[in-house]
Design a protein around this motif. Structure first.
Motif, PDB file in Angstrom:
ATOM      1  N   GLY A 307     -10.914   8.071   1.632  1.00 25.36           N
ATOM      2  CA  GLY A 307     -11.687   8.636   2.730  1.00 25.36           C
ATOM      3  C   GLY A 307     -11.306   8.086   4.087  1.00 25.36           C
ATOM      4  N   VAL A 308     -10.638   6.927   4.117  1.00 26.23           N
ATOM      5  CA  VAL A 308     -10.245   6.324   5.390  1.00 26.23           C
ATOM      6  C   VAL A 308      -9.287   7.235   6.150  1.00 26.23           C
ATOM      7  N   ALA A 309      -8.334   7.834   5.458  1.00 29.66           N
ATOM      8  CA  ALA A 309      -7.338   8.684   6.116  1.00 29.66           C
ATOM      9  C   ALA A 309      -7.993   9.881   6.796  1.00 29.66           C
ATOM     10  N   GLU A 310      -8.952  10.520   6.138  1.00 29.63           N
ATOM     11  CA  GLU A 310      -9.631  11.670   6.731  1.00 29.63           C
ATOM     12  C   GLU A 310     -10.441  11.267   7.957  1.00 29.63           C
ATOM     13  N   ARG A 311     -11.123  10.152   7.883  1.00 30.15           N
ATOM     14  CA  ARG A 311     -11.904   9.689   9.025  1.00 30.15           C
ATOM     15  C   ARG A 311     -10.996   9.273  10.180  1.00 30.15           C
ATOM     16  N   SER A 312      -9.860   8.667   9.845  1.00 29.60           N
ATOM     17  CA  SER A 312      -8.889   8.316  10.876  1.00 29.60           C
ATOM     18  C   SER A 312      -8.387   9.563  11.588  1.00 29.60           C
ATOM     19  N   ARG A 313      -8.140  10.611  10.815  1.00 31.46           N
ATOM     20  CA  ARG A 313      -7.685  11.875  11.403  1.00 31.46           C
ATOM     21  C   ARG A 313      -8.728  12.432  12.368  1.00 31.46           C
ATOM     22  N   LEU A 314      -9.991  12.364  12.001  1.00 27.78           N
ATOM     23  CA  LEU A 314     -11.047  12.873  12.879  1.00 27.78           C
ATOM     24  C   LEU A 314     -11.097  12.083  14.188  1.00 27.78           C
ATOM     25  N   ILE A 328      -6.242  10.289  30.100  1.00 24.57           N
ATOM     26  CA  ILE A 328      -6.632   8.888  30.304  1.00 24.57           C
ATOM     27  C   ILE A 328      -5.959   7.918  29.341  1.00 24.57           C
ATOM     28  N   PHE A 329      -5.261   8.423  28.314  1.00 25.85           N
ATOM     29  CA  PHE A 329      -4.637   7.540  27.326  1.00 25.85           C
ATOM     30  C   PHE A 329      -3.118   7.663  27.389  1.00 25.85           C
ATOM     31  N   SER A 330      -2.449   6.520  27.450  1.00 25.88           N
ATOM     32  CA  SER A 330      -0.993   6.524  27.364  1.00 25.88           C
ATOM     33  C   SER A 330      -0.519   6.448  25.922  1.00 25.88           C
ATOM     34  N   ASP A 331      -1.411   5.999  25.032  1.00 26.25           N
ATOM     35  CA  ASP A 331      -1.039   5.863  23.629  1.00 26.25           C
ATOM     36  C   ASP A 331      -2.301   5.754  22.785  1.00 26.25           C
ATOM     37  N   VAL A 332      -2.266   6.357  21.610  1.00 26.08           N
ATOM     38  CA  VAL A 332      -3.299   6.148  20.597  1.00 26.08           C
ATOM     39  C   VAL A 332      -2.573   5.677  19.349  1.00 26.08           C
ATOM     40  N   ARG A 333      -2.886   4.471  18.896  1.00 22.94           N
ATOM     41  CA  ARG A 333      -2.110   3.851  17.830  1.00 22.94           C
ATOM     42  C   ARG A 333      -3.030   3.089  16.880  1.00 22.94           C
ATOM     43  N   GLY A 334      -2.422   2.546  15.831  1.00 19.28           N
ATOM     44  CA  GLY A 334      -3.166   1.781  14.853  1.00 19.28           C
ATOM     45  C   GLY A 334      -2.908   2.297  13.460  1.00 19.28           C
ATOM     46  N   ALA A 335      -3.792   1.960  12.555  1.00 24.38           N
ATOM     47  CA  ALA A 335      -3.663   2.388  11.168  1.00 24.38           C
ATOM     48  C   ALA A 335      -5.053   2.573  10.588  1.00 24.38           C
ATOM     49  N   GLY A 336      -5.252   3.663   9.872  1.00 27.11           N
ATOM     50  CA  GLY A 336      -6.539   3.905   9.234  1.00 27.11           C
ATOM     51  C   GLY A 336      -7.671   3.890  10.238  1.00 27.11           C
ATOM     52  N   LEU A 337      -8.661   3.031   9.995  1.00 29.19           N
ATOM     53  CA  LEU A 337      -9.806   2.923  10.892  1.00 29.19           C
ATOM     54  C   LEU A 337      -9.771   1.634  11.712  1.00 29.19           C
ATOM     55  N   LEU A 338      -8.577   1.235  12.083  1.00 30.47           N
ATOM     56  CA  LEU A 338      -8.357   0.243  13.132  1.00 30.47           C
ATOM     57  C   LEU A 338      -7.443   0.910  14.144  1.00 30.47           C
ATOM     58  N   LEU A 339      -8.051   1.489  15.172  1.00 24.43           N
ATOM     59  CA  LEU A 339      -7.336   2.315  16.135  1.00 24.43           C
ATOM     60  C   LEU A 339      -7.496   1.761  17.541  1.00 24.43           C
ATOM     61  N   GLY A 340      -6.467   1.971  18.350  1.00 19.31           N
ATOM     62  CA  GLY A 340      -6.514   1.564  19.745  1.00 19.31           C
ATOM     63  C   GLY A 340      -6.069   2.696  20.642  1.00 19.31           C
ATOM     64  N   ALA A 341      -6.811   2.923  21.712  1.00 19.75           N
ATOM     65  CA  ALA A 341      -6.454   3.936  22.712  1.00 19.75           C
ATOM     66  C   ALA A 341      -6.170   3.209  24.018  1.00 19.75           C
ATOM     67  N   GLU A 342      -4.915   3.232  24.448  1.00 21.45           N
ATOM     68  CA  GLU A 342      -4.519   2.507  25.656  1.00 21.45           C
ATOM     69  C   GLU A 342      -4.785   3.355  26.893  1.00 21.45           C
ATOM     70  N   LEU A 343      -5.503   2.774  27.823  1.00 23.84           N
ATOM     71  CA  LEU A 343      -5.932   3.490  29.015  1.00 23.84           C
ATOM     72  C   LEU A 343      -4.826   3.547  30.070  1.00 23.84           C
ATOM     73  N   LYS A 344      -4.845   4.614  30.867  1.00 24.55           N
ATOM     74  CA  LYS A 344      -3.902   4.750  31.971  1.00 24.55           C
ATOM     75  C   LYS A 344      -4.619   5.391  33.158  1.00 24.55           C
ATOM     76  N   GLY A 345      -3.900   5.542  34.226  1.00 23.87           N
ATOM     77  CA  GLY A 345      -4.446   6.231  35.390  1.00 23.87           C
ATOM     78  C   GLY A 345      -5.661   5.539  35.971  1.00 23.87           C
ATOM     79  N   ALA A 346      -6.691   6.324  36.242  1.00 23.10           N
ATOM     80  CA  ALA A 346      -7.889   5.803  36.897  1.00 23.10           C
ATOM     81  C   ALA A 346      -8.631   4.777  36.046  1.00 23.10           C
ATOM     82  N   LEU A 347      -8.389   4.768  34.740  1.00 19.55           N
ATOM     83  CA  LEU A 347      -9.097   3.833  33.858  1.00 19.55           C
ATOM     84  C   LEU A 347      -8.242   2.647  33.415  1.00 19.55           C
ATOM     85  N   LYS A 348      -7.008   2.579  33.872  1.00 21.37           N
ATOM     86  CA  LYS A 348      -6.143   1.466  33.482  1.00 21.37           C
ATOM     87  C   LYS A 348      -6.764   0.146  33.944  1.00 21.37           C
TER      88      LYS A 348
END
Length: 401
Positions: A307-314, A328-348
């Motif tokens: 179920g982790v893969a499906e939730r990660s996809r969502l 606002i994001f330069s990158d969305v990365r990670g694995a499963g349900l440990l994800l990181g969204a790197e901010l850019k622009g006005a939110l960097k």
């Protein structure tokens, strides 16, 4: 003594090692929590990747209540049934032959680093004590573990640091190769760096570290305190990479919210620790071990892991939608349900502003540094909770743009 505590009490009575949010959480269920004023929050933080089965999971509650009626603590002068059951389960489920139980990721890593040095000392002599780690890594808060960690902001200001520790560049095998030699006793790496920005290791990097350790008689240590116990979709991340360490550290999710950690290793390496060499008063505590056994038994099922893969996809779909709309994001990365969204622009550089704004919208969030929003929710978070939480995140973002 019956006065209701307030957030001000933290500033009055607590040593300020933290700067907690204003709300005081008093109860939780699943991936929702409530504060003193009965405001409801969606939990995308998971207690920093701890509450792998959410709040008040019935099987964990039952395990705790059952054990509470039996025995709470006996110390390491004796052993106990829950600790033995948990240790056997971890051995049966992993590469390991032996387990050391303790209370936190710091304790597990402290034990791992001490074990690696003792093993090398006994097998190869006192000059083989070097430890190679990586920049932006995080391995705990004791002086030894924080020195092995690759973030000087956590280790500076406490006097001379332990000798023999060097830091390479994460995911740069040549950087590691330049540091690893015959005086190296261990290389420690997070398969997915958590505090360092939610950065997964590459396959070639981990395979290369395994080879370098073998060439130099060094032990390979995987710190899976944050990325382990189901978070990547396998029980431990090393299983996805098919790279087997000599020592693995596990904490956070392994107790489902109860303080618990473990160091796993092989019989050969474990022989370096004999009675009296290392210990932990609360390690293998019956209450913690009973809850941990229930947590591991729940997580190590196809239903949860698949179920982790499906939730990660969502999560990724919602983040992509936000990025398409607000850029606002330069990158969305990670694995499963440990994800990181790197901010850019006005939110960097404004990750903490986003976290605070999300809290105002009744969403619990995490950050990883100044630029990365970190997501580490329950492994069984409901799709409706993901949708509601993302709506709240969008509202928070709009207040900052």
């Amino acid at each position: 003594m019956s006065r209701t505590p307030s957030r001000q009490d933290f500033d009055t009575y607590m040593i300020p090692t933290y700067a907690p949010q204003d709300a005081i959480i008093v109860r939780g269920k699943g991936s929702r929590v409530w504060d003193q004023d009965d405001n409801e929050y969606v939990d995308f933080a998971g207690g920093i990747a701890v509450n792998a089965l959410g709040h008040a999971h019935p099987e964990l509650l039952e395990a705790l209540k059952t054990q509470a009626d039996k025995v709470w603590h006996v110390s390491n002068v004796f052993t106990n049934e829950p600790a033995l059951k948990l240790a056997r389960a971890l051995v049966d489920l992993t590469f390991a032959d032996k387990v050391f139980l303790c209370q936190s990721g710091t304790e597990a890593n402290e034990a791992a680093f001490k074990l690696a040095r003792r093993y090398a000392h006994d097998r190869f002599g006192e000059d083989k004590y070097g430890i190679v780690s990586f920049r932006q890594s995080f391995h705990g808060r004791s002086f030894f573990t924080v020195s092995v960690g690759g973030q000087e902001k956590y280790s500076n200001g406490f006097g001379p640091k332990p000798a023999g520790i060097e830091h390479g560049v994460f995911n740069d095998l040549e950087s590691a190769r330049a540091l690893i030699n015959d005086k190296t006793c261990a290389v420690v790496v997070e398969p997915v760096q958590g505090e360092g920005g939610v950065r997964p290791a590459t396959q070639a990097f981990l395979e290369g570290l395994r080879q370098l350790c073998d060439e130099h008689d060094a032990l390979l240590i995987f710190d899976e305190v944050q990325c382990g116990m189901g978070r990547t979709g396998d029980l431990y991340a090393y299983m996805q990479y098919d790279v087997v360490p000599d020592i693995l550290t596990s904490a956070k999710a392994i107790g489902g919210g109860f303080p618990l950690a473990a160091m796993l290793t092989t019989s050969d390496v474990a022989e370096a620790f004999q009675p009296g060499v290392h210990g932990s008063t609360y390690g293998g505590n019956p209450l913690a071990a009973a809850v941990g056994y229930a947590a591991v038994s729940c997580i190590a099922t196809p239903e949860v892991l698949e179920g982790v893969a499906e939730r990660s996809r969502l999560f990724r779909e919602h983040l992509e939608r936000l990025n398409q709309q607000y850029d606002i994001f330069s990158d969305v990365r990670g694995a499963g349900l440990l994800l990181g969204a790197e901010l850019k622009g006005a939110l960097k550089g404004r990750a903490r502003d986003v976290m605070k704004a999300a809290m105002d919208q009744q969403l619990m969030m995490l950050v990883a540094g100044t630029d990365v929003l970190r997501f580490a929710p329950s492994l069984i978070i409901e799709p409706k909770d993901i949708e509601d939480g993302m709506m709240r995140l969008e509202k928070a973002i709009k207040t900052l743009l």
